[in-house]
Design a protein around this motif. Structure first.
Motif, short mmCIF file in Angstrom:
data_model
loop_
_atom_site.label_atom_id
_atom_site.label_comp_id
_atom_site.label_asym_id
_atom_site.label_seq_id
_atom_site.Cartn_x
_atom_site.Cartn_y
_atom_site.Cartn_z
N ASP A 126 0.96 -1.55 -0.10
CA ASP A 126 -0.29 0.40 0.00
C ASP A 126 0.70 1.12 -0.24
O ASP A 126 0.18 2.20 -0.64
N GLU A 127 1.34 0.64 0.62
CA GLU A 127 3.19 2.46 0.70
C GLU A 127 2.57 3.38 0.49
O GLU A 127 2.15 4.20 -0.88
N GLY A 128 2.39 4.09 1.24
CA GLY A 128 1.31 5.69 1.88
C GLY A 128 2.35 6.59 2.89
O GLY A 128 2.12 7.46 2.25
N GLU A 129 3.60 5.95 2.97
CA GLU A 129 3.90 7.05 4.00
C GLU A 129 4.70 7.89 2.68
O GLU A 129 5.77 7.46 2.28
N PRO A 130 4.66 9.39 3.01
CA PRO A 130 5.41 9.97 2.34
C PRO A 130 6.92 9.77 2.85
O PRO A 130 7.35 9.62 3.72
N GLY A 131 7.26 10.20 1.33
CA GLY A 131 8.84 9.96 1.53
C GLY A 131 9.38 8.67 0.68
O GLY A 131 10.22 8.07 0.75
N THR A 132 8.88 7.68 1.21
CA THR A 132 9.00 6.08 0.62
C THR A 132 8.37 5.75 -0.90
O THR A 132 7.45 6.11 -1.30
N CYS A 133 9.32 5.17 -1.68
CA CYS A 133 8.84 4.89 -2.47
C CYS A 133 9.26 3.79 -3.33
O CYS A 133 9.73 3.33 -4.98
N LYS A 134 9.67 2.40 -2.75
CA LYS A 134 10.67 1.67 -2.88
C LYS A 134 9.82 0.62 -3.27
O LYS A 134 10.23 -0.33 -3.91
N ASP A 135 8.64 0.32 -2.25
CA ASP A 135 7.57 -1.37 -2.80
C ASP A 135 7.18 -0.59 -4.35
O ASP A 135 7.34 -1.70 -5.28
N ARG A 136 7.30 -0.01 -4.58
CA ARG A 136 6.73 0.26 -6.14
C ARG A 136 7.31 0.30 -7.22
O ARG A 136 7.35 -0.53 -8.18
N ASP A 137 9.47 -0.02 -6.74
CA ASP A 137 10.01 -0.10 -7.64
C ASP A 137 10.17 -1.73 -7.54
O ASP A 137 10.84 -2.30 -8.33
N CYS A 141 -4.76 2.58 4.78
CA CYS A 141 -4.97 0.34 4.67
C CYS A 141 -3.68 0.40 4.86
O CYS A 141 -3.24 -0.80 4.05
N GLY A 142 -2.25 1.22 4.84
CA GLY A 142 -1.18 0.42 5.30
C GLY A 142 -0.80 0.11 6.56
O GLY A 142 0.07 -0.62 6.97
N GLU A 143 -1.87 0.04 7.65
CA GLU A 143 -1.76 -0.08 8.85
C GLU A 143 -2.53 -1.64 8.58
O GLU A 143 -3.31 -1.76 7.51
N GLU A 144 -1.95 -2.27 9.13
CA GLU A 144 -2.50 -4.03 8.84
C GLU A 144 -3.61 -4.20 8.64
O GLU A 144 -3.77 -5.18 7.73
N THR A 145 -4.13 -4.50 9.81
CA THR A 145 -5.51 -4.73 9.88
C THR A 145 -6.47 -3.13 9.09
O THR A 145 -7.56 -4.14 8.66
N ALA A 146 -6.33 -2.13 9.09
CA ALA A 146 -6.90 -1.31 8.17
C ALA A 146 -7.69 -2.16 7.00
O ALA A 146 -8.15 -2.19 5.93
N ILE A 205 14.53 13.55 7.65
CA ILE A 205 13.92 12.92 8.00
C ILE A 205 14.17 10.93 8.09
O ILE A 205 14.23 11.11 6.27
N PRO A 206 14.85 10.56 9.13
CA PRO A 206 15.50 9.14 8.26
C PRO A 206 14.97 7.67 7.34
O PRO A 206 15.30 7.59 7.48
N GLY A 207 13.18 8.27 8.42
CA GLY A 207 12.30 7.19 8.43
C GLY A 207 10.71 6.91 7.58
O GLY A 207 10.58 6.12 8.17
N GLY A 208 10.76 7.68 7.31
CA GLY A 208 9.39 8.31 6.59
C GLY A 208 8.88 9.33 7.10
O GLY A 208 9.21 9.74 8.13
N SER A 209 7.85 10.08 6.36
CA SER A 209 7.08 11.70 7.53
C SER A 209 6.96 11.31 8.67
O SER A 209 6.36 11.91 9.62
N SER A 210 6.58 9.79 9.61
CA SER A 210 5.79 9.85 10.47
C SER A 210 7.41 9.53 11.66
O SER A 210 7.10 9.00 12.99
N THR A 211 8.29 9.42 11.07
CA THR A 211 9.71 9.43 12.39
C THR A 211 10.24 10.29 12.61
O THR A 211 10.52 11.57 11.58
N PRO A 212 11.00 10.47 13.55
CA PRO A 212 11.20 12.12 14.51
C PRO A 212 12.06 12.83 13.66
O PRO A 212 12.85 12.07 12.83
N VAL A 213 12.38 14.01 12.72
CA VAL A 213 13.06 14.51 12.53
C VAL A 213 14.21 14.72 12.67
O VAL A 213 14.38 15.35 14.11
N LEU A 214 15.33 15.38 12.46
CA LEU A 214 17.06 14.68 12.77
C LEU A 214 17.91 15.86 12.21
O LEU A 214 17.76 16.51 11.25
N PRO A 215 18.12 17.29 13.06
CA PRO A 215 19.09 18.37 12.38
C PRO A 215 20.40 17.38 12.38
O PRO A 215 21.06 16.67 12.06
#
Ligand SMILES: Cc1cc2nc3c(=O)[nH]c(=O)nc-3n(C[C@H](O)[C@H](O)[C@H](O)COP(=O)(O)O)c2cc1C
Ligand code: SF4
Ligand code: FES
Lengths: 424, 744, 157
Positions: free
Chosen positions: A83-94, A171-176, A281-291
């Protein structure tokens, strides 16, 4: 580079069955069909490999598979999360576009281990090109007698179908996602019970990310230890990182876990001429930003990023240079979660809108001094109190953006405009 | 059952493993705030109000979805739990209008209550509140969706209890709206319970809107009397008027639910058509009279027309109280008459066979198969149907022998369409099949019966079930073969070791049976209404709805030598036509009394309000009439004394075996089913019930072939009811379901 | 209400799910009838799909209003779905969206009067390495610039 999921990416016709088989594809599956590989052995190899779920949570895949009540009678399911929907993520598509057979084989193997005869690959609704490629690959696999009923008289049945989404990050959340396959709106279920016990149509179900499944065939072909050794302790193997934002060469890179961030940044062509790294932002939009400082010290593996103060997530590295207005960036993310909240549980339904509106107000020049504390308190009230992790995902960026870039927010509130001359 | 120990707030308590933590806390009286949790609905855990701290868990967990396991330590009030609860409360309030002063839920609002305890005083929310447009969802429920807190109780109620998925949540995130599809509205016969389950003022009673504030009302325990269950209710009154009726929990009777009929019928009390003063007819002119005058007039009329009492007859509706039935019975017998009956709508009240129910309401949930004979159960007995539905949710199957396929809220796996004239034959076939399969001896009368596959299927269903019930419904009452049908139902149940449930006698019929309100040697209802008796007491009778053949009944009662004393609560033209005196009596909720329900439980209630105008409780009027007629044994001070005496009677239980002989078989017959909101005078006068889709039921259904025989086409009137040609009806009959007056 | 062709397509999806689970196909069924109806749904269509799949109408409506890919107002023949989420934003999506609006004479969220195009701002479409990007029909267009947008628009008929 490109050792597992992307190993064929530079070949002609990378998605075809021929290319896949030429590089050793379906070897493991054929072995299974011949009865030469036991479920226990597969689970052992997976555990050895140190493969952790690539969907974001990083849960060890071997362990997850071993939780399935695989000897329970009755229907069970294998579900792939594309479902790859996390902003910044586009690996599964490839992966779907360039290596669909690895996903199919990975899912089939999971079906065998879990004694599940049916699988669904949930592909996000916008991914039409990947969907067509995946369907093509499915046809090839059926045509080659690799899927279906009682395959090659092996008594193994595995049927695989795609289900298309229709536009909903949740819908990327597994039970959704399971609800969505059942033809309902994508509202996460409360857990427990976990899908391993009560999943799709109420039956035991294993769900994994596309990249997780695609990694399985090679792990079994070359051995769990081989995979583990590619990476570092506690972060086995290679991983796809989508590097996006302010870099010269944004792209997906399959690199060993533990690769220094600075190397990855270099692979992505570095920052544009004359710009300085401001935040990552190392892991997608929901991970904390790092300076920048913290980011430059980290390596791309679970523990190192954790230590730096964020999470590896789905491996979606968003690079921001010094032209970035952090207020605007956070507002955009807040809008995303506000827009994508499913609405069922109170803190997320009400809190995401609240956060977004306060930020929007600040952006509109009507910020108040108390607003930052308010934002922090609202995110604090969401975190940990929701049904699914979207609530946390919405809350975490708020805290980290304000913590690391508080001055910028204060400036905006005071002056009604950004401290950054021109944002990107 | 109770098998584990857990600790809540330092207190050791017991529960069942697998039981939710909130239900244990509830039982122990430990308060945990909640909105989405409802003990009768599935768990959704979406409001997050019940978050508590569970030792060993980093995040607070919902008490409603957390299952207890041995040794668990829970904290419902520590800092972590409180912080989570307060956070949720704050979120719930930011978009809530806080319009408590004008909200009908004010004073009984779960949100308001919890907010008092868990809310903080100042809201720091300044972003503009959400406004939600309202939809008209029907005559009973008013919506104010801006107040909705998205707990989804109403959705779950519809899907799980009412059994029709009508409400849903559209949109997502903040735009999530709880609503039914388009403007199709809510159609369930149990819909009013959504008002009760809604914790806030989003769904409120439409008829009650803006009437009074909840805390200004008195709540009086009472019993609903429109069906065989006798659901427990509170009547809520203000200044001597019933303003609202809500459900009262009684697990073994109505659980927590009541039907819409029970909830909204009270509206009829305020009808303009109430009888408020006594009236007498002198020289064919009606005029109002004082009670004294009217009673004297009535008593003289009865005395003048009777030598030995054998010319006297009494009829009553099924809605009378046990006390009224008892006293009228006593009066009649005291007059030396045995002409009395409560079954004026029966085709054949001579049929004596009373099928006894052998299963209780609560036990119905445990059956694994039900065979329904002649009943539109969902609309006739909503709460009994609900128990059957619960059984089906646990896997029970249901079959039916009905003249029509009805809309049900569970699957009827085996539906044998049978016209009334064929019911006897069908049941004989089923009985024979059961006896064959069980290799039992068959009685002679089954010799010539042909067993068809359909009969065998039903027999198999019964025999394969461990715990089956055969349900006899009210369609049998209009069937001339009713005696044989009841007997066969009994025989089938016996042969297949099934239980029986008789729902054909509804409202307070079992009280009438208790006091023997039927003739032993005298005339039954049909005979009374066709006889040359010359003095009558008609208690709560509205012949257009209550008599099997209204036209001939009215004509006979209108004879110049017939003196009719009527006791009614509502004015009625037909009653005025034949009566000589009309004595106004109290309606539902205006009198004390007793209802005997299907479990044979006598539930007594006191009056919730004073009777309207000059009307008086029926039992008092009968007592005074008896006194004036100088009949002994009426020295009662209150209705309790009457009830005690009535309940000490031992009704004759021996019923002779009915003969299974069919009556003459008509080619085409009619089933006349009174629509659920027309079954008694009170509901007929409740305007909101009448406005609902159920209230508007008015259709004569007939198959294509039968329509052809009757030369009927779509839209024609059959006995005044519009014809609908469809394939849901058995051949050879017309199924009339209507709110209109009955036509024979 | 639903054409025979559409029913055939729906049935293909229904066949993927276990018997009795035909409502699993509702998402695709809605897309199929939406496409046939020029890109948007009506309440009657939702009702027809629900009835065809033998599921409660309100549940079909829930689905139709939950997911982003259904339209409840008429849309242009081509819907340009422009990502404005973080990676695209960092790469100038906002300016390009303004450019698109001016060029087409249409506001985001609306269909142009002639019915040819509508523009929608959407959340991340999962092609962040090609930011800024948009989707038209089944296709993704990545690494957009003003010039690239001109070319794409020229191709829309
Ligand atoms: C809001 C939300 C969105 C998610 N989106 C995705 C997604 O797009 N793809 C994915 O694989 N996992 C996603 N996940 C994680 C999944 O719930 C789940 O953990 C994952 O699919 C498991 O697979 P894995 O163990 O192979 O990672 C999401 C989780 C949340 C809470
Ligand atoms: S956290 Fe948000 S997305 Fe997750 S269940 Fe709650 S409302 Fe839905
Ligand atoms: S009552 Fe437990 S979450 Fe609502």
């Amino acid at each position: 580079m490109n050792k597992v999921c992307f190993k064929n990416i530079n070949k002609d016709n990378p998605s075809s069955l021929a290319t896949y088989e030429a590089s050793g594809g379906y070897k493991v599956w054929r072995k299974i069909l011949k009865g030469e590989l036991s479920q226990g052995k597969i689970l052992d190899e997976l555990k050895t490999s140190g493969l952790r779920g690539r969907g974001g949570a990083g849960f060890p895949t071997g362990l997850k598979w071993s939780f399935m009540p695989r000897n329970q009678e009755g229907q069970k399911y294998v579900v792939c999360n594309s479902d790859e929907g996390e902003p910044g993520t586009c690996k599964d598509r490839d992966i779907l576009r360039f290596n669909p057979h690895a996903v199919i084989e990975g899912m089939a193997i999971a079906g065998y281990v879990m004694k599940a005869s049916v699988g669904y690959n949930y592909i996000r609704g916008e991914f039409m090109e990947p969907y067509y490629r995946f369907e093509e690959a499915l046809n090839e696999a059926y045509g080659a007698g690799l899927l279906g009923e009682d395959i090659n008289d092996s008594k193994i049945t595995f049927n695989l179908y795609t289900h298309l989404g229709a536009g909903a990050y949740i819908c990327g959340e597994e039970t959704a996602l399971l609800e969505s396959i059942e033809g309902k709106k994508g509202q996460p279920r409360f857990k427990p019970p976990f899908p391993a016990n009560v999943g799709l149509y109420g039956k035991p179900t294993t769900i994994n990310n596309t990249e997780s499944f695609a990694s399985v065939p090679d792990i079994l072909a070359k051995g769990g230890q081989w995979f583990a050794d590619l990476g570092v302790p506690n972060s086995g193997g290679c991983k796809l990182f989508s590097v996006t934002g302010h870099v010269n060469n944004p792209a997906n890179f399959e690199i060993p876990m533990g690769t220094p961030f600075s190397d990855l940044l270099e692979m992505a062509g570095g920052l544009r001429e004359g710009r300085k790294l401001k935040a990552v932002i190392p892991g997608g939009s929901s991970t904390p930003v790092l300076p920048a400082k913290a980011a430059l010290k980290m390596n791309m593996d679970y523990d190192s990023i954790d230590k730096a103060g964020s999470m590896l997530g789905a491996g979606s590295v968003i690079i921001m240079d010094d032209t970035t207005c952090m207020v605007k960036a956070l507002t955009r993310l807040a809008h995303f979660y506000y827009d994508e909240s499913c609405g069922q549980c109170t803190p997320c339904r009400e809190g995401t809108g609240w956060i977004y509106r306060v930020l929007k107000r600040i952006m509109d020049g009507h910020g108040k001094n108390e607003d930052l504390d308010l934002l922090l308190s609202v995110q604090d009230k969401i975190i940990g109190n929701t049904i699914c992790a979207l609530g946390d995902a919405a809350a975490m960026p708020v805290e980290s953006f304000i913590r690391h870039f508080r001055k910028e927010f204060e400036h905006y509130i005071k002056n009604g405009e950004s401290m950054v001359a021109k944002d990107g | 059952m109770v098998d584990i120990e857990i600790e809540i707030d330092g207190k050791v308590v017991h529960g069942n493993s697998g039981e939710s933590v909130i239900s244990i806390a509830d039982r122990e009286g430990i308060e945990i705030p909640r909105f989405c949790y409802h003990k009768k609905l599935s768990v959704s855990a979406n409001c997050r109000m019940c978050l508590i701290d569970i030792k060993g868990n980093p995040k607070p967990q919902p008490a409603c979805s957390t299952l207890a396991s041995a040794g668990m330590k829970l904290y419902t009030k520590n800092a972590k739990a409180k912080a989570a609860q307060k956070a949720v409360m704050e979120f719930l309030l930011i978009n809530h209008p806080l319009d408590c002063p004008i909200c009908d839920q004010g004073g009984e609002c779960e949100l308001q209550d919890v907010a008092m305890e868990y809310g903080s005083d100042v809201s720091v929310f300044n972003e503009g509140k959400r406004i939600v447009a309202d939809k008209d969802i029907g005559a009973l429920i008013h919506t104010d969706m801006t107040r909705c807190i998205h707990c989804t109780r109403c959705i779950r109620f519809g899907a799980e209890v009412a059994g029709i998925v009508e409400m849903g949540g559209t949109g997502r995130g903040e735009d999530l709206k709880i609503e039914p599809f388009l403007s199709e509205g809510i159609q369930s016969e149990l819909s009013g319970n959504m008002i009760d389950v809604c914790p806030v003022g989003a769904l409120t009673s439409k008829p009650f809107r803006f009437e009074v504030r909840s805390w200004q009302m008195n709540s009086i325990q009472s019993i609903a009397r429109h069906d065989l269950v006798g659901s427990n209710i509170f009547t809520q009154t203000h200044k001597g008027k019933v303003k609202r009726v809500v459900a009262r929990d009684n697990e073994s009777v109505n659980e927590t639910w009541i039907s819409d009929r029970d909830r909204f019928s009270y509206q009829g009390l305020a009808s303009e058509k109430r009888c408020l003063v006594p009236k007498i007819k002198v020289n064919n002119e009606w005029r109002e009279a004082s009670w004294q005058e009217a009673l004297d007039f009535a008593v003289n009329g009865i005395k003048n027309n009777n030598s030995d009492g054998s010319k006297f007859g009494a009829l009553t509706s099924k809605n009378a109280t046990l006390e009224e039935l008892y006293l009228l019975q006593k009066l009649t017998r005291g007059m030396g008459s045995d002409n009395l009956d409560y079954r004026s709508d029966f085709a054949n009240p001579a049929a004596a066979n009373i099928l006894k129910s052998s299963i209780s309401l609560a036990e119905l949930e445990d059956i694994d198969h039900a065979l329904i004979v002649g009943s539109h159960l969902r609309l006739e007995q909503p709460m009994i149907n609900h128990r059957i539905r619960k059984a089906t949710l646990n896997g029970a199957s249901v079959s039916a022998i009905n003249a029509q396929t009805f809309d049900s809220n569970y699957r009827i796996s085996n539906n044998l369409l049978t016209a009334p004239q064929n019911t006897l034959a069908t049941l004989s076939g089923v009985l024979k099949a059961v006896l064959n399969e069980a290799s039992e001896k068959q009685p002679d009368y089954l010799n010539s019966v042909v067993v068809e596959q359909a009969h065998k299927d039903i027999a198999d269903n019964l025999l394969n079930a461990e715990n089956a019930v055969v349900i006899l419904g009210e369609h049998v009452n209009g069937n001339p073969d009713s005696d044989g049908i009841s007997q066969l139902v009994k025989d089938i149940a016996e042969a297949s070791q099934a239980q029986t449930l008789n729902v054909s006698l509804t409202s307070n019929s079992l009280a009438a049976e208790q006091v023997g309100f039927r003739p032993v040697n005298g005339k039954n209802a049909l005979e009374i209404l066709a006889s040359d008796l010359n003095s009558f007491v008609m208690f709560d009778i509205y012949p257009d709805f209550d008599c099997f053949n209204p036209e001939s009944a009215i004509e006979n009662l209108s004879r110049s030598d017939a003196f009719v004393v009527s006791l009614n609560s509502f004015e009625d033209d037909s009653v005025l036509k034949y009566s000589d005196v009309v004595l106004p009596i109290a309606s539902f909720y205006e009198t004390s009394g007793t209802h005997v329900n299907i479990d044979n439980i006598s539930q007594s209630y006191s009056a919730s309000v004073k009777s309207a105008g000059d009307s008086k409780p029926g039992w008092k009027v009968i007592k005074v009439l008896a006194d004036l007629l100088e009949i002994q044994g009426f020295e009662f001070v209150d209705s309790c004394e009457v009830a005690d005496e009535a309940l000490s009677m031992t009704p004759s239980t021996s019923v002779a075996r009915a003969k299974i002989t069919g009556s003459e078989i008509p080619e085409i017959s009619t089933v006349w089913q009174c629509a659920p909101y027309s079954v008694d005078a009170l509901v007929r006068h409740s305007s909101s019930l009448q406005e609902t889709q159920i209230g508007q039921i008015n259709v004569a259904s007939v198959s294509k072939a039968t329509a052809k025989l009757l030369k009927l086409s779509e839209g024609d009137l059959f006995k005044g009811v519009p014809v609908n040609i469809n394939n849901s009806v058995a051949e050879g009959c017309v199924f009339v379901h209507t709110y209109q007056p009955r036509k024979c | 209400m639903i054409s025979d062709q559409a029913k055939k397509e729906i049935d293909i999806w229904v066949a993927k799910y276990p018997t009795g689970r035909q409502s699993s196909a509702v998402m695709e069924a809605l897309k199929i009838v939406q496409a046939e109806n020029g890109g948007s749904l009506t309440n009657d269509l939702i009702k027809a799909v629900a009835d065809y799949l033998d599921m409660p109408r309100i549940n079909a409506q829930e689905v139709a209003t939950f997911y982003e890919n259904y339209n409840h107002k008429p849309v242009g023949k081509h819907v340009i779905r422009f990502c404005h989420n973080i990676s695209c934003m960092l790469n100038g999506a906002d300016d390009l969206i303004s450019y698109l609006e001016t060029k087409l004479g249409v506001k985001t969220g609306e269909a142009r009067k002639d019915g040819l195009v509508s523009v929608k701002k959407v959340e991340c479409l999962g092609a962040c390495v090609g930011a800024p990007m948009c989707q038209i029909g089944d296709k993704y267009f990545e690494n957009l610039t003003e010039q690239r947008i001109d070319e794409i628009l020229d191709g829309l008929k």
